[in-house]
Scaffold this motif. Sequence first.
Motif, PDB file in Angstrom:
ATOM      1  N   LEU A   1      -6.264   9.101   4.269  1.00 38.02           N
ATOM      2  CA  LEU A   1      -4.923   9.559   3.933  1.00 38.02           C
ATOM      3  C   LEU A   1      -4.886  11.079   4.070  1.00 38.02           C
ATOM      4  O   LEU A   1      -5.644  11.795   3.425  1.00 38.02           O
ATOM      5  CB  LEU A   1      -4.577   9.150   2.496  1.00 38.02           C
ATOM      6  CG  LEU A   1      -3.181   9.512   1.990  1.00 38.02           C
ATOM      7  CD1 LEU A   1      -2.110   8.771   2.789  1.00 38.02           C
ATOM      8  CD2 LEU A   1      -3.045   9.195   0.503  1.00 38.02           C
ATOM      9  N   THR A   2      -3.997  11.565   4.939  1.00 37.24           N
ATOM     10  CA  THR A   2      -3.841  12.997   5.173  1.00 37.24           C
ATOM     11  C   THR A   2      -2.474  13.430   4.660  1.00 37.24           C
ATOM     12  O   THR A   2      -1.451  12.887   5.094  1.00 37.24           O
ATOM     13  CB  THR A   2      -3.957  13.333   6.663  1.00 37.24           C
ATOM     14  OG1 THR A   2      -5.206  12.830   7.167  1.00 37.24           O
ATOM     15  CG2 THR A   2      -3.896  14.837   6.891  1.00 37.24           C
ATOM     16  N   THR A   3      -2.447  14.389   3.735  1.00 36.37           N
ATOM     17  CA  THR A   3      -1.202  14.789   3.090  1.00 36.37           C
ATOM     18  C   THR A   3      -1.085  16.311   3.058  1.00 36.37           C
ATOM     19  O   THR A   3      -2.080  17.033   3.179  1.00 36.37           O
ATOM     20  CB  THR A   3      -1.135  14.262   1.640  1.00 36.37           C
ATOM     21  OG1 THR A   3      -2.157  14.899   0.877  1.00 36.37           O
ATOM     22  CG2 THR A   3      -1.342  12.758   1.596  1.00 36.37           C
TER      23      THR A   3
ATOM     24  N   VAL B   1     -10.206   3.850   4.631  1.00 36.52           N
ATOM     25  CA  VAL B   1      -8.805   4.267   4.777  1.00 36.52           C
ATOM     26  C   VAL B   1      -8.736   5.769   4.601  1.00 36.52           C
ATOM     27  O   VAL B   1      -9.268   6.330   3.633  1.00 36.52           O
ATOM     28  CB  VAL B   1      -7.911   3.575   3.721  1.00 36.52           C
ATOM     29  CG1 VAL B   1      -6.476   4.082   3.820  1.00 36.52           C
ATOM     30  CG2 VAL B   1      -7.944   2.061   3.904  1.00 36.52           C
TER      31      VAL B   1
ATOM     32  N   ILE C   1      -4.267   2.921  -2.483  1.00 36.72           N
ATOM     33  CA  ILE C   1      -5.396   2.455  -1.681  1.00 36.72           C
ATOM     34  C   ILE C   1      -6.270   1.562  -2.551  1.00 36.72           C
ATOM     35  O   ILE C   1      -6.855   2.014  -3.542  1.00 36.72           O
ATOM     36  CB  ILE C   1      -6.227   3.631  -1.133  1.00 36.72           C
ATOM     37  CG1 ILE C   1      -5.350   4.576  -0.300  1.00 36.72           C
ATOM     38  CG2 ILE C   1      -7.390   3.118  -0.291  1.00 36.72           C
ATOM     39  CD1 ILE C   1      -6.074   5.834   0.159  1.00 36.72           C
TER      40      ILE C   1
ATOM     41  N   PRO D   1       0.794  -1.234   0.000  1.00 37.57           N
ATOM     42  CA  PRO D   1       0.000   0.000   0.000  1.00 37.57           C
ATOM     43  C   PRO D   1       0.820   1.274   0.000  1.00 37.57           C
ATOM     44  O   PRO D   1       0.333   2.320  -0.414  1.00 37.57           O
ATOM     45  CB  PRO D   1      -0.819  -0.120   1.285  1.00 37.57           C
ATOM     46  CG  PRO D   1       0.010  -0.979   2.184  1.00 37.57           C
ATOM     47  CD  PRO D   1       0.690  -1.957   1.281  1.00 37.57           C
ATOM     48  N   SER D   2       2.062   1.207   0.481  1.00 42.54           N
ATOM     49  CA  SER D   2       2.858   2.419   0.627  1.00 42.54           C
ATOM     50  C   SER D   2       4.269   2.197   0.118  1.00 42.54           C
ATOM     51  O   SER D   2       4.885   1.168   0.397  1.00 42.54           O
ATOM     52  CB  SER D   2       2.899   2.843   2.103  1.00 42.54           C
ATOM     53  OG  SER D   2       3.748   3.949   2.281  1.00 42.54           O
TER      54      SER D   2
ATOM     55  N   ASN E   1       2.673  12.849   4.823  1.00 37.04           N
ATOM     56  CA  ASN E   1       1.485  12.036   4.612  1.00 37.04           C
ATOM     57  C   ASN E   1       1.313  11.071   5.776  1.00 37.04           C
ATOM     58  O   ASN E   1       2.279  10.554   6.331  1.00 37.04           O
ATOM     59  CB  ASN E   1       1.555  11.300   3.273  1.00 37.04           C
ATOM     60  CG  ASN E   1       2.549  10.161   3.273  1.00 37.04           C
ATOM     61  OD1 ASN E   1       2.195   8.994   3.477  1.00 37.04           O
ATOM     62  ND2 ASN E   1       3.830  10.464   3.021  1.00 37.04           N
ATOM     63  N   ARG E   2       0.080  10.879   6.158  1.00 30.24           N
ATOM     64  CA  ARG E   2      -0.258   9.961   7.254  1.00 30.24           C
ATOM     65  C   ARG E   2      -1.441   9.115   6.818  1.00 30.24           C
ATOM     66  O   ARG E   2      -2.462   9.628   6.383  1.00 30.24           O
ATOM     67  CB  ARG E   2      -0.605  10.750   8.525  1.00 30.24           C
ATOM     68  CG  ARG E   2      -0.884   9.846   9.736  1.00 30.24           C
ATOM     69  CD  ARG E   2      -1.190  10.645  10.986  1.00 30.24           C
ATOM     70  NE  ARG E   2      -2.500  11.288  10.933  1.00 30.24           N
ATOM     71  CZ  ARG E   2      -2.706  12.570  10.719  1.00 30.24           C
ATOM     72  NH1 ARG E   2      -1.675  13.382  10.478  1.00 30.24           N
ATOM     73  NH2 ARG E   2      -3.927  13.084  10.693  1.00 30.24           N
ATOM     74  N   ARG E   3      -1.288   7.830   6.929  1.00 30.62           N
ATOM     75  CA  ARG E   3      -2.320   6.888   6.497  1.00 30.62           C
ATOM     76  C   ARG E   3      -2.840   6.157   7.720  1.00 30.62           C
ATOM     77  O   ARG E   3      -2.059   5.694   8.557  1.00 30.62           O
ATOM     78  CB  ARG E   3      -1.725   5.905   5.484  1.00 30.62           C
ATOM     79  CG  ARG E   3      -2.692   4.857   4.953  1.00 30.62           C
ATOM     80  CD  ARG E   3      -1.924   3.851   4.115  1.00 30.62           C
ATOM     81  NE  ARG E   3      -2.791   2.860   3.518  1.00 30.62           N
ATOM     82  CZ  ARG E   3      -2.895   2.631   2.216  1.00 30.62           C
ATOM     83  NH1 ARG E   3      -2.149   3.332   1.370  1.00 30.62           N
ATOM     84  NH2 ARG E   3      -3.697   1.701   1.753  1.00 30.62           N
ATOM     85  N   GLU E   4      -4.153   6.006   7.799  1.00 29.44           N
ATOM     86  CA  GLU E   4      -4.727   5.304   8.950  1.00 29.44           C
ATOM     87  C   GLU E   4      -6.035   4.630   8.557  1.00 29.44           C
ATOM     88  O   GLU E   4      -6.758   5.099   7.675  1.00 29.44           O
ATOM     89  CB  GLU E   4      -4.955   6.275  10.117  1.00 29.44           C
ATOM     90  CG  GLU E   4      -5.788   7.484   9.774  1.00 29.44           C
ATOM     91  CD  GLU E   4      -5.823   8.497  10.905  1.00 29.44           C
ATOM     92  OE1 GLU E   4      -5.984   8.082  12.057  1.00 29.44           O
ATOM     93  OE2 GLU E   4      -5.680   9.707  10.621  1.00 29.44           O
TER      94      GLU E   4
ATOM     95  N   GLN F   1       1.422   6.541  -2.450  1.00 31.91           N
ATOM     96  CA  GLN F   1       0.483   5.753  -1.670  1.00 31.91           C
ATOM     97  C   GLN F   1      -0.527   5.110  -2.610  1.00 31.91           C
ATOM     98  O   GLN F   1      -0.925   5.709  -3.617  1.00 31.91           O
ATOM     99  CB  GLN F   1      -0.268   6.632  -0.656  1.00 31.91           C
ATOM    100  CG  GLN F   1       0.572   7.131   0.506  1.00 31.91           C
ATOM    101  CD  GLN F   1       0.718   6.100   1.615  1.00 31.91           C
ATOM    102  OE1 GLN F   1       0.021   5.070   1.621  1.00 31.91           O
ATOM    103  NE2 GLN F   1       1.608   6.365   2.566  1.00 31.91           N
TER     104      GLN F   1
END
Length: 584
Positions: free
Chosen positions: A435-437, A433, A324, A314-315, A424-427, A322
């Motif tokens: 994704l904050t970028t 899912v 998804i 995924p990353s 970037n933060r994935r959670e 990234q």
Amino acid sequence: MSSVHRRGISSLVVGRFARTMVARASGGSAALTRLWPGRTDRLIIAPHDLRTADATRAAEIYAGRFVFAGKIVTSHGRSIFEIEPPSDDWEAALFGFGWLRHLRAADTAITRANARSLVDDWLGNMARHRPVGRRPEVTARRVISLLSQAPLVLSDTDGKFYRRYLRGLTREIRALRHALLDVSDGVPRLQVTIALCYAALCLANQARNIRAATKRLSEELQRQILPDGGHVSRNPGALIELLIDLLPLRQTFAARNIAPPPALLNAIDRMMPMLRFFRHGDGAIALFNGMSATPSDLLATLLAYDDSHGTPMPSMPHSGYQRIDAGTTLVIVDVGPPPPANVSQDAHAGCLSFELSSGACRIVTNCGMPGTNRESWRGFARSTAAHSTVTCHDTSSCSFVERTAMKKLLQGAPIVSGPSQVENRREAVANGVLLTTSHDGYRDRFGVLHQRVIMVKHDGSRVDGEDTLEPAQGGRHRAAQADYALRFHLHPQVKASRLSDAKGVMLVLPNREVWTFEAADDKVDLEESVFLAGNDGPRRSAQIVVRQNSIEAPNVRWSFVRSNSSPQATSARRAARREPELPL
């Protein structure tokens, strides 16, 4: 011009100047080696060529019709090497000699004689000194082609032509060794290194050169192939260009009973999964950082060598992407800064852009780079506006070298400034899912940071997003430059129609699947765009555009929602339906 911009250009110029001086200083010794009669007296192996061959093209070449890079040239009995080329791309293909594989595929006495005649013509033709033909990457392609197609050219020949062929090949190899001192970094440098490794393995009496070439190859692979398998240029197309030569090189080592260097094996093992990472459901590669139309024949060949199957990772943190996967829905996002300036000649200003596909249908894309006639489109293709992301004040998030003289000196237009902080933060959240970028490419010029949040629902039925331009600490946010545009470029096969309330667009895919784009708080426009990465050249397409002002409306919320109904039913029921907002 900012101080950062000036420092970037100065660094590139100093590096280029240093390489030129080293090349000139070694020119005398290089000239002497051309006069020295080396010990190469025979070819002992011909590497396999994985590129697809078409036997029907052999008849065209025999008739004097040379079709390369979308251009047709007919020789009319003249030497093809003396005819004025219609484009640099066409000339590079001619002097790369990759077309010999089509003659080999036909495998007749006529095609063998034709191949021998064309090579003999080139060996004695002064046109071989043309600038395009002497480019290091073109010379590298020619050396590999002459080695791999040697069985075709040398079949049924006499000793005189054999020696002439070897002398010409040796001359090209020596030119390549000299070119290593001044070749552009990135893929061209690695291509030259690969060609020299092939030459050392295929010619007799090359034990010392095998060791030197293997060492150089290992160093370049370790430097250019990132730990996650991406290339340092961040161009997915570089993986295809390199793997199509690296795989047969691995076989050539084995054929010589020489253990391939671990760096070669490790690079191939990392690059294969990375190649699958960029694939959409229709088999095409995502259009980031210089990627053009997917060469489906080459890709199919490469994937046949892929022993690792299953869902891609995924990353890819080192390459800055990234992915998804949710049901049949796929989102691929560029979350990396520009590559180093010395390998950024084809890099794009597409930070935080994304591509969206559903099954075998691509929906949102970037414009990509055309396969031919690149110079006409290069400026636009590399701009932020050619990507599915936010563009501030009609300005790209990266700055490129623009002066013609500087481009000539630096052998291209590298990136000299751009986003330096890309986060970037994935959670995993309750609904899917998240994704904050963010990136700071507009901090210095417009005093804002671009933040993009994307959430993909678990079943892939909807993709929600929010783009925000927030004031940067210490930045100067000017009201006169606060305009921005949010763009979503659509694939040409998507039929788009603007909804009557001007808040959304209905999208009908080739398989009749229906998606609806909405930006409930903003006016949505549907404008013309161009899809540059088509197999048949640029194609007209459409783009969804939301225009706003970052002081009055710093954020835009949007969504792509899949409908289970027909286009007519979806349109009829839309007014009575209100989708839930993005849970941020």
